[in-house]
Scaffold this active site. Structure first.
Site, PDB file in Angstrom:
ATOM      1  CB  CYS A  23      72.331 -20.691 -31.521  1.00  0.00           C
ATOM      2  SG  CYS A  23      71.810 -21.549 -32.990  1.00  0.00           S
ATOM      3  N   GLY A  51      71.855 -15.813 -27.830  1.00  0.00           N
ATOM      4  CA  GLY A  51      72.546 -16.847 -27.076  1.00  0.00           C
ATOM      5  C   GLY A  51      73.654 -16.248 -26.247  1.00  0.00           C
ATOM      6  CG  ASN A 125      68.793 -20.451 -35.116  1.00  0.00           C
ATOM      7  OD1 ASN A 125      68.206 -19.473 -35.561  1.00  0.00           O
ATOM      8  ND2 ASN A 125      68.403 -21.054 -34.015  1.00  0.00           N
ATOM      9  N   GLY A 126      68.411 -23.988 -35.035  1.00  0.00           N
ATOM     10  CA  GLY A 126      67.203 -24.745 -35.308  1.00  0.00           C
ATOM     11  C   GLY A 126      67.167 -26.025 -34.508  1.00  0.00           C
ATOM     12  CE1 TYR A 265      61.687 -12.408 -24.154  1.00  0.00           C
ATOM     13  CE2 TYR A 265      62.513 -14.419 -25.162  1.00  0.00           C
ATOM     14  CZ  TYR A 265      62.548 -13.484 -24.146  1.00  0.00           C
ATOM     15  OH  TYR A 265      63.450 -13.602 -23.141  1.00  0.00           O
TER      16      TYR A 265
END
Length: 489
Positions: A23, A51, A125-126, A265
């Protein structure tokens, strides 16, 4: 996977071999002169690559909270009418990726709750590696969970805290958690941002006139013309309110471990992250990949989009011309109508197609950022041969991905990672390329600058620096990742 629709059509559900970021988060604290909801909307637009399954924005105004979130892309979720309902001077936003089994509106974020001290909204996020254990403990003493995300565990811990200040509640909750997090939240008229002590996931701070903004990536600041101030430091908590900005470092200092896959990426190439611009790192990885490579070829082509920077670097270092031999269709969803079986390479051509006269008769170096299962790479090589490529030399701008991630990235289990169980020669044979070469871990460190190498590379080395709970071994952690948090936050 093909699913029968019941109406005469076969719908193909794409089971992607790509690794996915979980996310992106965005937050803004402003004034009456700033449309914080619209700023959050554009911020999420810039973070859409992190996301694509759900998006949401929550705002706070005069003792009231407003939220709008749905499954889908940012452009589909937020109509002009929806944005009009989001009023206030504080807003947080979230874009999310998940896989089958956890893609559900109830798990979309931000999560907004009302409790005895007002409103609390959180976007995360995580991945919190001990969230399942704490969740079970809280459930035993009466906590009722509404989602299956680890983010909600933080909310329950904060709500139970007797600390008077919201930042103290958050510090107490995060002290109980292990893993990775970049968090934005608002509590009534206050915006708080936090980053885990290892700095695994990115988070940046900016300003726009008299407003502060925080974002997973700095590229969001460019879109709204905000000034990039700095990255939020690992282990730092920022509190933004009418008094201005305050910074706290309440956690024990540890060695930084930024996610190396952000460079390889995930992140947009125009983002500034971990002290460097992403695009410059990708070119450096490509140059290192070409170092010592004696292949004689006609052209270098990337697998778009994330392979482009590395391919440019490889081309510059090898003096082999760079060409866009593969064109990507950016409008492919997760489902599509299956065609007649006679259409060759349909699955891969839906997303990538070759420029026929460019590849025909050529010896080609193909650059990709990583290989996961190798099924898509094999199909692309088959397509290139079908269109007349004479030789195909496959180069990968990262080491073999042999281990799953438990720190906020959706990766397959170890059993599904081809590099975990096959040699490079075996992978080359399976892919049917003329040669295959990866970067080594040492190559990667040299490209990034191993004098200041502070990265998590567990997906390549298996070095999981954040310890797992004693109650969970590796096999249990993989099941945990598949079933719970690693694919929902």
């Amino acid at each position: 996977m093909t699913v029968r629709s019941g109406k005469g059509y076969d719908f193909h559900v794409e089971v992607s071999e790509e690794i996915h970021e979980a996310c992106g988060v965005f937050g803004v604290w402003g004034s009456d002169r700033v449309d914080v909801a619209r700023l959050a909307y554009f911020g999420l637009y810039a973070l859409q690559h992190r996301g694509q399954e759900s998006a949401g924005i929550a705002c706070f105004e005069d003792g009231k909270a407003h939220i709008h979130k749905q499954m889908g892309l940012v452009s589909d979720v937020f109509t002009a009418e929806a944005l009009k309902t989001l009023k206030g001077n504080t807003a947080i936003g979230h874009v999310r990726y998940s896989t089958a089994g956890s893609s559900d509106l109830k798990n979309s974020q931000p999560i907004l709750v009302e409790y005895q001290r007002g409103y609390l909204a959180v976007a995360h996020n995580g991945n919190l590696t001990n969230a399942r254990i704490i969740r079970d403990e809280l459930s035993e003493i009466g906590s009722i969970f509404q989602t299956t995300t680890d983010t909600e565990v933080i909310i329950h811990l904060m709500a139970r805290s007797k600390e008077p200040a919201m930042v103290e509640k958050l510090i107490g909750a995060l002290n109980e958690m292990k893993g990775s997090y970049s968090i934005v939240l608002f509590a009534n008229n206050e915006l708080i941002a936090a980053r885990d002590p290892y700095g695994i996931r990115p988070l940046s701070l900016g300003c726009l006139k008299d407003s502060y903004v925080v974002s997973s990536e700095s590229c969001a600041f460019d879109l709204i013309e905000a000034e990039f101030l700095r990255e939020v430091e690992p282990g730092e908590i920022l509190v933004i309110n009418e008094k201005g900005l305050q910074s706290f470092f309440p956690f024990k200092k540890v060695q930084r471990r930024h996610c190396i896959f952000e460079y390889i990426y995930f992140a947009r190439p125009d983002s500034f992250m971990f002290g460097r611009t992403v695009y410059t790192i990708r070119k450096a990885l490509g140059r290192e990949l070409a170092r010592g490579d004696s292949i004689e070829a006609d052209i270098v082509i990337p697998i778009p989009d994330s392979g482009i920077g590395a391919a440019i670097g490889y081309s510059q270092a090898s003096d082999i011309p760079f060409e866009l031999g593969l064109i990507r269709n950016h409008y492919v969803g997760r489902t599509f109508i299956e065609p007649e079986p006679s259409i060759r390479h349909f699955g891969v051509k839906l997303k990538h197609n070759a420029i026929h006269d460019l590849v025909s008769g050529k010896s080609i170096v193909v650059i990709d950022d990583s290989i996961v299962r190798a099924t898509t790479s094999r199909k692309i090589i088959s397509m290139l041969r079908y269109y007349g490529a004479r030789e195909i030399h496959f180069r990968v701008s990262s080491p073999p991905t042999a281990y799953p991630c438990f720190y906020g990235i959706d990766t397959p289990s170890r059993k599904q990672l081809i590099a975990a169980s096959h040699t490079i020669d075996e992978i080359k044979t399976y892919m049917n390329c003329d040669s295959l070469r990866y970067l080594t871990v040492d190559d990667m460190k040299r490209a990034i600058g191993d004098g200041d190498y502070a990265f998590c590379d567990a997906c390549f080395t298996g070095d999981y620096f954040v310890p797992f709970p004693k109650e969970m071994d590796m096999e249990q952690m993989e099941l945990f990742a598949m079933d719970f948090t690693a694919k929902t936050d």
